[in-house]
Design a protein around this motif. Structure first.
Motif, PDB file in Angstrom:
ATOM      1  N   LEU A  57      -1.534   3.013  -1.812  1.00  0.00           N
ATOM      2  CA  LEU A  57      -1.267   1.579  -1.739  1.00  0.00           C
ATOM      3  C   LEU A  57      -1.868   0.810  -2.911  1.00  0.00           C
ATOM      4  CD1 LEU A  57      -1.530   1.054   2.088  1.00  0.00           C
ATOM      5  CD2 LEU A  57       0.467   0.545   0.659  1.00  0.00           C
ATOM      6  N   GLN A  58      -3.032   1.223  -3.376  1.00  0.00           N
ATOM      7  CA  GLN A  58      -3.605   0.569  -4.556  1.00  0.00           C
ATOM      8  C   GLN A  58      -2.696   0.747  -5.765  1.00  0.00           C
ATOM      9  OE1 GLN A  58      -7.903   0.487  -5.533  1.00  0.00           O
ATOM     10  NE2 GLN A  58      -7.924   2.134  -4.019  1.00  0.00           N
ATOM     11  N   MET A  59      -2.229   1.974  -5.968  1.00  0.00           N
ATOM     12  CA  MET A  59      -1.352   2.220  -7.114  1.00  0.00           C
ATOM     13  C   MET A  59      -0.041   1.452  -6.971  1.00  0.00           C
ATOM     14  SD  MET A  59      -2.052   6.183  -8.081  1.00  0.00           S
ATOM     15  CE  MET A  59      -2.546   6.849  -6.506  1.00  0.00           C
ATOM     16  N   ALA A  60       0.536   1.446  -5.763  1.00  0.00           N
ATOM     17  CA  ALA A  60       1.802   0.735  -5.543  1.00  0.00           C
ATOM     18  C   ALA A  60       1.641  -0.763  -5.717  1.00  0.00           C
ATOM     19  CB  ALA A  60       2.341   1.047  -4.146  1.00  0.00           C
ATOM     20  N   THR A  61       0.473  -1.277  -5.432  1.00  0.00           N
ATOM     21  CA  THR A  61       0.226  -2.710  -5.581  1.00  0.00           C
ATOM     22  C   THR A  61       0.022  -3.084  -7.047  1.00  0.00           C
ATOM     23  OG1 THR A  61      -0.754  -2.808  -3.373  1.00  0.00           O
ATOM     24  CG2 THR A  61      -1.298  -4.599  -4.872  1.00  0.00           C
ATOM     25  N   GLU A  62      -0.639  -2.227  -7.796  1.00  0.00           N
ATOM     26  CA  GLU A  62      -0.978  -2.545  -9.179  1.00  0.00           C
ATOM     27  C   GLU A  62       0.097  -2.190 -10.197  1.00  0.00           C
ATOM     28  OE1 GLU A  62      -4.832  -1.423 -10.567  1.00  0.00           O
ATOM     29  OE2 GLU A  62      -5.725  -1.668  -8.598  1.00  0.00           O
ATOM     30  N   VAL A  63       0.969  -1.252  -9.865  1.00  0.00           N
ATOM     31  CA  VAL A  63       1.938  -0.750 -10.845  1.00  0.00           C
ATOM     32  C   VAL A  63       3.347  -0.980 -10.324  1.00  0.00           C
ATOM     33  CG1 VAL A  63       2.689   1.269 -12.149  1.00  0.00           C
ATOM     34  CG2 VAL A  63       0.281   1.009 -11.548  1.00  0.00           C
ATOM     35  N   SER A  66       9.178   0.173 -11.771  1.00  0.00           N
ATOM     36  CA  SER A  66       9.821   0.595 -13.013  1.00  0.00           C
ATOM     37  C   SER A  66       8.920   1.532 -13.817  1.00  0.00           C
ATOM     38  CB  SER A  66      10.210  -0.613 -13.862  1.00  0.00           C
ATOM     39  OG  SER A  66       9.056  -1.320 -14.261  1.00  0.00           O
ATOM     40  N   LEU A  67       7.645   1.589 -13.440  1.00  0.00           N
ATOM     41  CA  LEU A  67       6.695   2.458 -14.134  1.00  0.00           C
ATOM     42  C   LEU A  67       6.136   3.575 -13.261  1.00  0.00           C
ATOM     43  CD1 LEU A  67       4.596  -0.148 -16.150  1.00  0.00           C
ATOM     44  CD2 LEU A  67       6.411   1.349 -16.981  1.00  0.00           C
ATOM     45  N   LEU A  68       6.353   3.510 -11.954  1.00  0.00           N
ATOM     46  CA  LEU A  68       5.704   4.460 -11.049  1.00  0.00           C
ATOM     47  C   LEU A  68       6.644   4.888  -9.936  1.00  0.00           C
ATOM     48  CD1 LEU A  68       2.951   5.794 -10.201  1.00  0.00           C
ATOM     49  CD2 LEU A  68       2.588   3.780  -8.781  1.00  0.00           C
ATOM     50  N   THR A  69       6.756   6.190  -9.768  1.00  0.00           N
ATOM     51  CA  THR A  69       7.517   6.773  -8.669  1.00  0.00           C
ATOM     52  C   THR A  69       6.531   7.454  -7.731  1.00  0.00           C
ATOM     53  OG1 THR A  69       9.403   7.195 -10.107  1.00  0.00           O
ATOM     54  CG2 THR A  69       9.317   8.431  -8.052  1.00  0.00           C
ATOM     55  N   ILE A  70       6.694   7.223  -6.442  1.00  0.00           N
ATOM     56  CA  ILE A  70       5.832   7.868  -5.445  1.00  0.00           C
ATOM     57  C   ILE A  70       6.676   8.833  -4.637  1.00  0.00           C
ATOM     58  CG2 ILE A  70       4.401   7.510  -3.394  1.00  0.00           C
ATOM     59  CD1 ILE A  70       3.602   4.789  -4.624  1.00  0.00           C
ATOM     60  N   GLU A  71       6.206  10.074  -4.563  1.00  0.00           N
ATOM     61  CA  GLU A  71       6.887  11.132  -3.823  1.00  0.00           C
ATOM     62  C   GLU A  71       5.902  11.708  -2.813  1.00  0.00           C
ATOM     63  OE1 GLU A  71       8.510  15.631  -4.855  1.00  0.00           O
ATOM     64  OE2 GLU A  71       8.174  14.220  -6.485  1.00  0.00           O
ATOM     65  N   VAL A  72       6.359  11.944  -1.595  1.00  0.00           N
ATOM     66  CA  VAL A  72       5.490  12.486  -0.550  1.00  0.00           C
ATOM     67  C   VAL A  72       6.092  13.772  -0.015  1.00  0.00           C
ATOM     68  CG1 VAL A  72       4.438  12.082   1.707  1.00  0.00           C
ATOM     69  CG2 VAL A  72       4.678  10.177   0.100  1.00  0.00           C
ATOM     70  N   ARG A  73       5.282  14.825   0.012  1.00  0.00           N
ATOM     71  CA  ARG A  73       5.656  16.094   0.640  1.00  0.00           C
ATOM     72  C   ARG A  73       4.733  16.272   1.835  1.00  0.00           C
ATOM     73  NH1 ARG A  73       8.662  19.579  -2.795  1.00  0.00           N
ATOM     74  NH2 ARG A  73       9.766  18.176  -4.185  1.00  0.00           N
ATOM     75  N   SER A  74       5.285  16.165   3.049  1.00  0.00           N
ATOM     76  CA  SER A  74       4.450  16.225   4.238  1.00  0.00           C
ATOM     77  C   SER A  74       5.131  17.012   5.341  1.00  0.00           C
ATOM     78  CB  SER A  74       4.141  14.807   4.737  1.00  0.00           C
ATOM     79  OG  SER A  74       3.401  14.856   5.932  1.00  0.00           O
ATOM     80  N   ASP A  75       4.334  17.757   6.103  1.00  0.00           N
ATOM     81  CA  ASP A  75       4.857  18.439   7.287  1.00  0.00           C
ATOM     82  C   ASP A  75       4.821  17.520   8.506  1.00  0.00           C
ATOM     83  OD1 ASP A  75       2.112  18.423   7.528  1.00  0.00           O
ATOM     84  OD2 ASP A  75       1.908  20.543   8.028  1.00  0.00           O
ATOM     85  N   ASP A  76       4.341  16.296   8.313  1.00  0.00           N
ATOM     86  CA  ASP A  76       4.317  15.284   9.362  1.00  0.00           C
ATOM     87  C   ASP A  76       4.936  14.000   8.803  1.00  0.00           C
ATOM     88  OD1 ASP A  76       3.833  13.650  11.529  1.00  0.00           O
ATOM     89  OD2 ASP A  76       1.655  13.551  11.229  1.00  0.00           O
ATOM     90  N   LEU A  86       7.989   1.131   0.426  1.00  0.00           N
ATOM     91  CA  LEU A  86       7.531   0.935  -0.949  1.00  0.00           C
ATOM     92  C   LEU A  86       8.703   1.010  -1.913  1.00  0.00           C
ATOM     93  CD1 LEU A  86       4.321   3.183  -0.989  1.00  0.00           C
ATOM     94  CD2 LEU A  86       4.434   0.677  -0.851  1.00  0.00           C
ATOM     95  N   PRO A  87       8.830   0.030  -2.787  1.00  0.00           N
ATOM     96  CA  PRO A  87       9.919   0.095  -3.766  1.00  0.00           C
ATOM     97  C   PRO A  87       9.750   1.258  -4.739  1.00  0.00           C
ATOM     98  CG  PRO A  87       8.492  -1.813  -4.175  1.00  0.00           C
ATOM     99  CD  PRO A  87       8.028  -1.182  -2.895  1.00  0.00           C
ATOM    100  N   ARG A 174       5.508  -3.036   3.769  1.00  0.00           N
ATOM    101  CA  ARG A 174       6.595  -3.989   4.056  1.00  0.00           C
ATOM    102  C   ARG A 174       6.428  -5.265   3.241  1.00  0.00           C
ATOM    103  NH1 ARG A 174       9.429  -3.357   9.377  1.00  0.00           N
ATOM    104  NH2 ARG A 174       8.811  -1.326  10.166  1.00  0.00           N
ATOM    105  N   ALA A 175       5.187  -5.665   2.992  1.00  0.00           N
ATOM    106  CA  ALA A 175       4.951  -6.858   2.171  1.00  0.00           C
ATOM    107  C   ALA A 175       5.365  -6.608   0.719  1.00  0.00           C
ATOM    108  CB  ALA A 175       3.488  -7.267   2.247  1.00  0.00           C
ATOM    109  N   LEU A 176       5.232  -5.379   0.254  1.00  0.00           N
ATOM    110  CA  LEU A 176       5.634  -5.045  -1.110  1.00  0.00           C
ATOM    111  C   LEU A 176       7.146  -4.846  -1.242  1.00  0.00           C
ATOM    112  CD1 LEU A 176       2.851  -2.476  -2.115  1.00  0.00           C
ATOM    113  CD2 LEU A 176       3.069  -4.842  -2.900  1.00  0.00           C
ATOM    114  N   ALA A 177       7.802  -4.490  -0.146  1.00  0.00           N
ATOM    115  CA  ALA A 177       9.228  -4.128  -0.184  1.00  0.00           C
ATOM    116  C   ALA A 177      10.130  -5.171  -0.828  1.00  0.00           C
ATOM    117  CB  ALA A 177       9.723  -3.786   1.221  1.00  0.00           C
ATOM    118  N   PRO A 178      10.001  -6.450  -0.494  1.00  0.00           N
ATOM    119  CA  PRO A 178      10.950  -7.415  -1.061  1.00  0.00           C
ATOM    120  C   PRO A 178      10.619  -7.869  -2.483  1.00  0.00           C
ATOM    121  CG  PRO A 178       9.483  -8.545   0.435  1.00  0.00           C
ATOM    122  CD  PRO A 178       9.149  -7.070   0.526  1.00  0.00           C
ATOM    123  N   LEU A 179       9.487  -7.452  -3.002  1.00  0.00           N
ATOM    124  CA  LEU A 179       9.095  -7.920  -4.330  1.00  0.00           C
ATOM    125  C   LEU A 179       9.998  -7.322  -5.396  1.00  0.00           C
ATOM    126  CD1 LEU A 179       5.210  -7.717  -4.049  1.00  0.00           C
ATOM    127  CD2 LEU A 179       6.701  -9.675  -3.625  1.00  0.00           C
TER     128      LEU A 179
END
Length: 198
Positions: A57-63, A66-76, A86-87, A174-179
């Protein structure tokens, strides 16, 4: 501060001030992630997920996306469902954060994903319960009782690591989504923040 004489009564007071000021309790500590290829978050499933949420969340808030892609690999997948807001999920930013929270992944698959952390445009955040199982690309290990810089072996202890519960993570995402970026950041800009608080 200049001391006057060895027998001065104020010398004891000065020694006490120096002793008290030598350690600052509960001071923020930043992790310089620009030079890190991987962070291992080791502990109980609930603790490590809460810490990883804080980092993501810190990275998603600060970056911007257009500069950062977040990928999650989870068994849950339910525990990471909040990231769909997150956009940065599915974006095509030049820097990738890959979160690996999958005990079911075989060691070879974890090694392949973690090897991406050796690339200058990728940061791996690995979650596990055993420090010795952390991928070798993880330069930093957060284990709740201290911060281990695996590359140097330096341990800074004790540290209190920040975390975010899943309800707050969902609200935050959700607060970051519409930005929307007014002007998408250029590809040459620094994508990964210089530091994140732990």
């Amino acid at each position: 501060i200049e001391r006057t004489s060895a027998g001065d009564a104020s010398e004891d007071a000065l020694d006490e001030v120096e002793r008290l000021a030598s350690v600052v309790d509960d001071a923020p500590l930043s992790l310089e992630i620009a030079d890190v290829s991987g962070i291992a978050v080791v502990g109980t499933p609930a603790w490590r997920a809460a810490v990883a949420r804080w980092l993501v969340l810190q990275m998603a808030t600060e970056v911007p996306p257009s500069l950062l892609t977040i990928e999650v690999r989870s068994d849950d997948p339910d525990s990471w469902d909040w990231t769909k807001w997150l956009p940065h999920r599915g974006s095509v930013g030049p820097v990738h954060v890959v979160v690996i929270d999958d005990d079911a992944l075989d060691p070879a698959a974890v090694a392949r994903l973690a090897a991406r952390g050796a690339q200058p445009d990728t940061l791996v955040v690995w979650l596990g319960d055993d420090r010795s199982a952390a991928p070798s690309s993880c330069d930093v290990v957060l284990d709740g009782s201290g911060l281990l810089f695996a590359g140097t072996g330096q341990v800074v202890a004790p540290v209190e690591v920040d975390s975010v519960d899943i309800v707050l993570a969902d609200r935050w995402a959700r607060a970051l989504a519409p930005l929307v970026e007014a002007v998408p950041a250029g590809r040459g800009a620094r994508a990964v923040p210089a530091a994140v608080g732990i």
